[in-house]
Motif scaffolding. Structure first.
Motif, PDB file in Angstrom:
ATOM      1  N   LEU A 217      59.995  52.458  40.593  1.00 53.20           N
ATOM      2  CA  LEU A 217      60.899  51.697  41.641  1.00 53.20           C
ATOM      3  C   LEU A 217      62.077  52.440  42.298  1.00 53.20           C
ATOM      4  O   LEU A 217      63.155  53.239  41.448  1.00 53.20           O
ATOM      5  N   GLY A 218      62.625  52.648  43.569  1.00 55.26           N
ATOM      6  CA  GLY A 218      63.879  52.787  44.297  1.00 55.26           C
ATOM      7  C   GLY A 218      64.581  51.640  44.622  1.00 55.26           C
ATOM      8  O   GLY A 218      64.739  50.309  44.274  1.00 55.26           O
ATOM      9  N   ASP A 219      65.881  51.649  45.125  1.00 50.25           N
ATOM     10  CA  ASP A 219      67.271  50.673  45.283  1.00 50.25           C
ATOM     11  C   ASP A 219      66.733  49.570  46.324  1.00 50.25           C
ATOM     12  O   ASP A 219      67.071  48.261  45.746  1.00 50.25           O
ATOM     13  N   ALA A 220      65.312  49.856  47.213  1.00 47.50           N
ATOM     14  CA  ALA A 220      64.889  48.318  47.765  1.00 47.50           C
ATOM     15  C   ALA A 220      63.962  48.092  47.554  1.00 47.50           C
ATOM     16  O   ALA A 220      64.333  46.891  47.117  1.00 47.50           O
ATOM     17  N   ASP A 221      62.894  48.955  45.771  1.00 52.15           N
ATOM     18  CA  ASP A 221      62.681  47.893  45.540  1.00 52.15           C
ATOM     19  C   ASP A 221      63.074  46.474  45.099  1.00 52.15           C
ATOM     20  O   ASP A 221      62.754  45.727  43.895  1.00 52.15           O
ATOM     21  N   TRP A 222      64.785  47.178  43.873  1.00 46.58           N
ATOM     22  CA  TRP A 222      65.002  46.786  43.478  1.00 46.58           C
ATOM     23  C   TRP A 222      65.547  45.570  43.613  1.00 46.58           C
ATOM     24  O   TRP A 222      66.177  44.214  43.646  1.00 46.58           O
ATOM     25  N   GLU A 223      66.172  45.904  45.296  1.00 46.62           N
ATOM     26  CA  GLU A 223      67.023  44.512  46.640  1.00 46.62           C
ATOM     27  C   GLU A 223      65.878  43.871  46.742  1.00 46.62           C
ATOM     28  O   GLU A 223      65.827  42.823  46.483  1.00 46.62           O
TER      29      GLU A 223
ATOM     30  N   ASP B 135      65.523  41.445  43.232  1.00 48.22           N
ATOM     31  CA  ASP B 135      66.750  40.717  43.430  1.00 48.22           C
ATOM     32  C   ASP B 135      66.512  39.483  44.380  1.00 48.22           C
ATOM     33  O   ASP B 135      67.236  38.104  44.247  1.00 48.22           O
TER      34      ASP B 135
ATOM     35  N   THR C 178      66.020  46.123  33.719  1.00 46.24           N
ATOM     36  CA  THR C 178      66.212  44.648  34.042  1.00 46.24           C
ATOM     37  C   THR C 178      67.939  44.465  33.459  1.00 46.24           C
ATOM     38  O   THR C 178      67.786  43.384  33.592  1.00 46.24           O
TER      39      THR C 178
ATOM     40  N   LYS D 232      70.286  45.105  33.547  1.00 46.16           N
ATOM     41  CA  LYS D 232      71.903  45.504  34.745  1.00 46.16           C
ATOM     42  C   LYS D 232      72.129  43.688  34.876  1.00 46.16           C
ATOM     43  O   LYS D 232      72.474  43.391  35.559  1.00 46.16           O
ATOM     44  N   ARG D 233      70.609  43.001  35.511  1.00 46.45           N
ATOM     45  CA  ARG D 233      70.597  42.569  36.074  1.00 46.45           C
ATOM     46  C   ARG D 233      70.884  41.244  35.083  1.00 46.45           C
ATOM     47  O   ARG D 233      71.061  39.698  35.490  1.00 46.45           O
TER      48      ARG D 233
END
Length: 195
Positions: free
Chosen positions: A44-50, A53, A80, A82-83
């Motif tokens: 996972l990269g930042d774009a995947d986390w976005e 979300d 997860t 952090k979410r």
């Protein structure tokens, strides 16, 4: 009809679970206005986390190894947190699917693990809603939900072949379609309540 966004967050060690994820995505896309994206939880990269979300629903998927989800999925689940701490995924819909080489293979534990992860996030779990197949003398191993799971989609694929049983792929398509339908209902209900 406004679009709904579903993200399939899964890991596949040998390709079987990826085939099931494709079937889940196909089922979800059969509901008009549904956008489906897939992310590999092992990279996972930042774009995947976005994407996760922003999703209306997240469908978890992993093979069952040694009685639970893969190590890669467990690493994702821990990340997860952090979410979890900000309640970022609260009230999203969630569902799950898993696969193993054995008929049972302790897949129920993996599905329970997914449901508990979703509950910790305050997500709303969507069950399979299929009666079990292949449980009478007149039924067949070609029946949908031939393995008899209720919590999510379970699949069995032999360790020495790349193929996934057609009935299990049909069951996965059913799960994707059901999640999309329930997400659409949930989305419409939230919009109506906001008026």
């Amino acid at each position: 009809m406004s679009d709904i966004n579903i993200v399939i967050a899964s890991y596949s060690g040998f390709g079987h679970t990826a085939q099931i994820a494709t079937a889940v995505a196909d089922g979800a896309r059969s509901v008009p206005g549904t956008q489906v994206l897939r992310v590999d939880v092992a990279s996972l990269g930042d774009a995947d986390w976005e994407l996760l979300d922003a999703a209306d629903a997240i469908i978890f998927g992993s093979p069952t190894y040694m009685g639970t989800a893969s190590g890669a999925f467990h690493t994702f689940a821990e990340a997860t947190s952090k979410r979890w701490s900000t309640r970022a995924w609260r009230d999203k819909l969630a569902a799950g699917f898993t696969n193993s080489g054995s008929m049972s293979g302790d897949k129920l534990h993996t599905l329970q693990y997914f449901a508990l992860l979703a509950a910790q996030h305050g997500m709303l779990w969507v069950s399979l809603d299929l009666l079990p197949g292949w449980n009478t003398t007149t039924s067949s191993p070609e029946d949908d939900n031939r393995l008899g799971f209720y919590l999510g989609a379970g699949a069995q694929s032999f360790n020495d072949t790349a193929a996934v049983h057609d009935a299990d792929l049909n069951t996965a398509r059913h799960l994707g379609r059901r999640v999309a339908e329930q997400t659409r209902i949930h989305h419409a209900g939230k919009a109506a309540a906001a008026r």
